[in-house]
Design a protein around this motif. Structure first.
Motif, PDB file in Angstrom:
ATOM      1  N   LYS A 101       2.208   6.961   5.145  1.00 21.46           N
ATOM      2  CA  LYS A 101       2.657   7.551   4.107  1.00 21.46           C
ATOM      3  C   LYS A 101       1.737   7.287   2.736  1.00 21.46           C
ATOM      4  O   LYS A 101       1.796   8.016   1.776  1.00 21.46           O
TER       5      LYS A 101
ATOM      6  N   TYR B 178      -4.867   1.527  -0.959  1.00 20.81           N
ATOM      7  CA  TYR B 178      -3.657   1.944  -1.635  1.00 20.81           C
ATOM      8  C   TYR B 178      -3.347   0.895  -2.789  1.00 20.81           C
ATOM      9  O   TYR B 178      -3.196  -0.374  -2.533  1.00 20.81           O
TER      10      TYR B 178
ATOM     11  N   ASP C 119       5.655   8.282  13.685  1.00 14.51           N
ATOM     12  CA  ASP C 119       5.676   7.495  12.568  1.00 14.51           C
ATOM     13  C   ASP C 119       4.443   7.740  11.894  1.00 14.51           C
ATOM     14  O   ASP C 119       3.665   6.993  12.334  1.00 14.51           O
TER      15      ASP C 119
ATOM     16  N   ASP D 260       0.005   1.965   6.979  1.00 16.03           N
ATOM     17  CA  ASP D 260       0.212   1.563   5.650  1.00 16.03           C
ATOM     18  C   ASP D 260      -0.034   0.318   5.126  1.00 16.03           C
ATOM     19  O   ASP D 260      -0.513  -0.134   4.208  1.00 16.03           O
TER      20      ASP D 260
ATOM     21  N   PRO E 141       5.522   7.288  -2.694  1.00 12.75           N
ATOM     22  CA  PRO E 141       5.073   7.898  -1.452  1.00 12.75           C
ATOM     23  C   PRO E 141       5.866   7.547  -0.160  1.00 12.75           C
ATOM     24  O   PRO E 141       5.956   8.091   0.810  1.00 12.75           O
ATOM     25  N   LEU E 142       6.724   6.447  -0.611  1.00 10.23           N
ATOM     26  CA  LEU E 142       7.398   5.911   0.523  1.00 10.23           C
ATOM     27  C   LEU E 142       8.642   6.910   1.113  1.00 10.23           C
ATOM     28  O   LEU E 142       9.278   6.662   2.118  1.00 10.23           O
ATOM     29  N   HIS E 143       8.960   7.683  -0.122  1.00  9.75           N
ATOM     30  CA  HIS E 143      10.416   8.449   0.123  1.00  9.75           C
ATOM     31  C   HIS E 143       9.887   9.948   0.606  1.00  9.75           C
ATOM     32  O   HIS E 143       9.616  10.917  -0.254  1.00  9.75           O
ATOM     33  N   VAL E 144       9.584  10.306   1.819  1.00  2.89           N
ATOM     34  CA  VAL E 144       9.007  11.384   2.256  1.00  2.89           C
ATOM     35  C   VAL E 144      10.349  12.041   2.991  1.00  2.89           C
ATOM     36  O   VAL E 144      10.902  11.548   4.173  1.00  2.89           O
TER      37      VAL E 144
ATOM     38  N   GLY F 180       2.527   4.092  11.995  1.00  2.00           N
ATOM     39  CA  GLY F 180       2.576   4.715  10.395  1.00  2.00           C
ATOM     40  C   GLY F 180       2.731   3.343   9.586  1.00  2.00           C
ATOM     41  O   GLY F 180       1.822   3.105   8.727  1.00  2.00           O
TER      42      GLY F 180
ATOM     43  N   GLN G 279      -3.672   9.558   2.651  1.00  2.00           N
ATOM     44  CA  GLN G 279      -3.640  10.689   3.534  1.00  2.00           C
ATOM     45  C   GLN G 279      -4.878  10.292   4.363  1.00  2.00           C
ATOM     46  O   GLN G 279      -6.210  10.694   3.845  1.00  2.00           O
TER      47      GLN G 279
ATOM     48  N   ASP H  42      11.769  -0.128  -2.789  1.00  2.00           N
ATOM     49  CA  ASP H  42      10.348   0.112  -2.534  1.00  2.00           C
ATOM     50  C   ASP H  42       9.316  -1.350  -2.431  1.00  2.00           C
ATOM     51  O   ASP H  42       8.629  -1.602  -1.530  1.00  2.00           O
TER      52      ASP H  42
ATOM     53  N   LYS I 193      12.145  14.028   5.651  1.00  2.00           N
ATOM     54  CA  LYS I 193      12.104  14.745   6.823  1.00  2.00           C
ATOM     55  C   LYS I 193      12.819  16.069   6.830  1.00  2.00           C
ATOM     56  O   LYS I 193      13.992  16.311   6.290  1.00  2.00           O
TER      57      LYS I 193
END
Length: 593
Positions: free
Chosen positions: A585, A508, A582, A499, A518-521, A495, A588, A120, A523
């Motif tokens: 993250k 942020y 993309d 960010d 929040p980087l680990h979304v 995206g 929002q 991260d 899919k």
């Protein structure tokens, strides 16, 4: 007195960074300076000390400014300017472009981090490096780049004595968030360098043997900053996306003239999310009161610039039509005598290369422009005229069409200024001055490219017209190429770019103890499976065409089956386009719209 005040307000121009395992020491090397900034790498405390306190064992290197500090997963980082390039001088003040930076960790080791945290931290560092790699960071240690000449001329003596950091316009200080700890300690303000983002060009020109300086400065706002499709419209405070203040300055024999314009997204709540389509359909929000933000936007614009002349260049048919209609209606409903509105369908009016038709709009705005005038101060420092109002231009992106119109308005103002200053003779026109005309057109095209790269990720479109005064076939080909690159970036890399900007500007903040990054979304299966199915089906379709079966009917059956599978999968991907782009993250964006 004024010179002493100017010196007090200036930031240190020559700095040395001394690094020890316990502290960073930033030494001021200006004549007569003994100040040293000591930054504790453990407690993060920042204090003032003197040169004799710097340990001789420290590793030393020159730096050209402190951009600020930021917290990431591994702890705090110091960002410094390591390379600069001189752009020129404004009234004997050196103006620099920052061309290289270094991000230094306070922590000496990363052993305290887990593998996921390390990953991260690496991503956050790459975001910062991405923002810093975008061309267009400018600074001066003795001149306030964030204010127009008119704003600077209408200030108090107290303002003149403030440090550059205190007096800078917060809209245009891109490292304001990074310098927040410095801002809280007035005694260290001279170590802080406010940096603006945008474009600056300066030229020494000559017409009729009379030499003058001509400058163009575009200041990008850091409020509601971001990339093309993820940041549109305004926020609840009334800040417009892609807001840029552009000032054109002439300096001749001590007299100074300035003409200011602004550009900014259509100022109500709307969005245009990327969804794999070439041009996503704009959506006007139905759940909010548009008038609150709209009114806030124009209230602040009137305070900053006076009367507003809106020049709306969007299409008046197709998907852009509702935006034009809503904008016109809201201006009418606001019923503010300080705000006027004109709509000009740029693409329709100038279709089939009829760029001469832009004169229709110029004629329409001429009376208003004469009324607004420009700012002029004579060689004795006496204000001769003030600019009473501003042209606020927009198209969809506020890039290509907007820049063309702004360059024409600026030329008309410049014509009047050069005549008034006695540089142009009566009856002479700028267009006839071949050498200056070339400088002028290229500078405005470079301005368009800088603004476009910072917002849309590629150079501007239509710059062949700005550079040459006519539309060319090669220009159309280059526009097509840039549009293709924009499409790819807007769908598959914006995206990350959004960010990066949100992290840099402090929209942020990294929380070291945050359990889930929040980087680990994750899919869903569609994201991986559908593109693979489409590629396999398309490949099988080609193979069946190349390796014909026993009969023509059999071959066509296979081709039809695999062709249907690939086009069907492609249709499903397009239908679910928002899942395949993309997306940002960290913040929002739906909440911000």
């Amino acid at each position: 007195m004024a010179a002493a005040a100017a010196a007090a307000a200036a930031a240190y121009a020559n700095l040395k960074l001394h690094v020890t395992p316990e502290k960073f020491y930033v030494e001021a090397c200006d004549d007569g300076a003994d100040d040293v900034l000591a930054i504790d790498r453990v407690s993060t405390e920042v204090t003032l000390t003197v040169k004799k306190d710097v340990p001789p064992s420290a590793v030393t290197r020159p730096i050209y400014g402190i951009l600020g500090t930021i917290r990431l997963v591994a702890g705090t980082y110091l960002i410094v300017i390591t390379k600069k390039k001189k752009v020129g001088e404004i009234f004997s003040h050196a103006i620099w472009k920052a061309t290289d930076f270094d991000i230094l960790s306070y922590k000496k080791t990363m052993l305290h981090l887990t593998d996921i945290q390390l990953q991260d931290n690496k991503v956050f560092l790459s975001m910062l490096n991405h923002v810093l790699s975008v061309d267009g960071f400018y600074f001066s240690t003795t001149y306030d780049l964030t204010h127009t000449l008119q704003r600077l001329a209408n200030t108090s003596p107290e303002f003149q004595e403030m440090s550059l950091l205190e007096r800078a316009d917060p809209r245009f200080v891109w490292n304001g968030h990074l310098l927040r700890e410095f801002a809280a300690q007035p005694e260290i303000h001279r170590f802080a360098t406010p940096v603006m983002h945008g474009f600056i060009t300066m030229h020494s020109c000559s017409i009729n043997g009379k030499c003058f300086d001509w400058l163009l400065i575009s200041r990008r706002s850091c409020f509601r900053a971001g990339v093309r499709y993820y940041v549109r419209g305004i926020d609840s405070e009334g800040h417009a996306a892609n807001f840029v203040e552009t000032e054109q300055i002439v300096h001749y024999k001590g007299s100074k003239a300035s003409f200011v314009q602004t550009r900014g997204s259509i100022p109500f709540f709307w969005s245009q999310r990327p969804n794999l389509k070439y041009k996503p359909k704009p959506q006007i929000s139905k759940s909010v009161n548009h008038m609150d933000g709209f009114q806030r936007h124009f209230d602040s614009q009137i305070i900053s610039y006076g009367k507003q002349m809106i020049v709306n260049l969007v299409n008046q048919k197709g998907s852009e039509k509702p935006l034009e209609q809503t904008f016109a209606k809201m201006v009418a409903n606001m019923a503010n005598g300080m705000v006027r509105y004109v709509a000009f369908d740029f693409h329709k009016e100038c279709s089939r290369m009829r760029w001469d038709r832009l004169q229709i709009l110029m004629d329409q705005l001429a009376e208003q422009q004469d009324e607004f005038s420009y700012f002029l101060v004579d060689s004795d420092g006496k204000i001769v005229t003030q600019q009473e109002g501003i042209f606020r231009s927009n198209c969809m992106d506020c890039l290509d069409r907007t820049n063309v119109i702004q360059s024409l308005l600026a030329r008309r103002s410049l014509q009047a200024q050069l005549q008034r200053l006695g540089i142009l003779h009566v009856g002479q026109r700028i267009e006839e001055q071949a050498d200056f005309e070339k400088i002028y057109k290229n500078a405005w095209a470079d301005n368009a490219n800088a603004c476009a790269k910072q917002y849309a990720g590629t150079g501007a479109l239509k710059t062949d017209y700005t550079r040459t005064g006519k539309r060319t076939q090669w220009g159309l080909i280059m526009d097509g190429w840039n549009s293709l690159i924009r499409y790819y970036k807007n769908n598959f890399s914006d995206g990350f770019r959004q960010d990066a900007i949100d992290l840099f500007l402090g929209n942020y903040s990294v929380d070291e103890v945050e359990p889930a990054s929040p980087l680990h979304v994750q899919k869903d299966w569609k994201f991986l499976a559908l593109p693979i199915i489409m590629v396999v089906a398309f490949s099988m379709c080609i193979i069946c065409l190349l390796m014909a079966g026993d009969t023509w009917t059999e071959t066509m059956a296979y081709v039809f089956f695999w062709g249907s599978a690939s086009s069907g999968t492609f249709a499903i991907i397009l239908y679910n386009g928002k899942d395949f782009v993309d997306a940002p993250k960290l913040v929002q964006k739906e909440k911000m719209d």
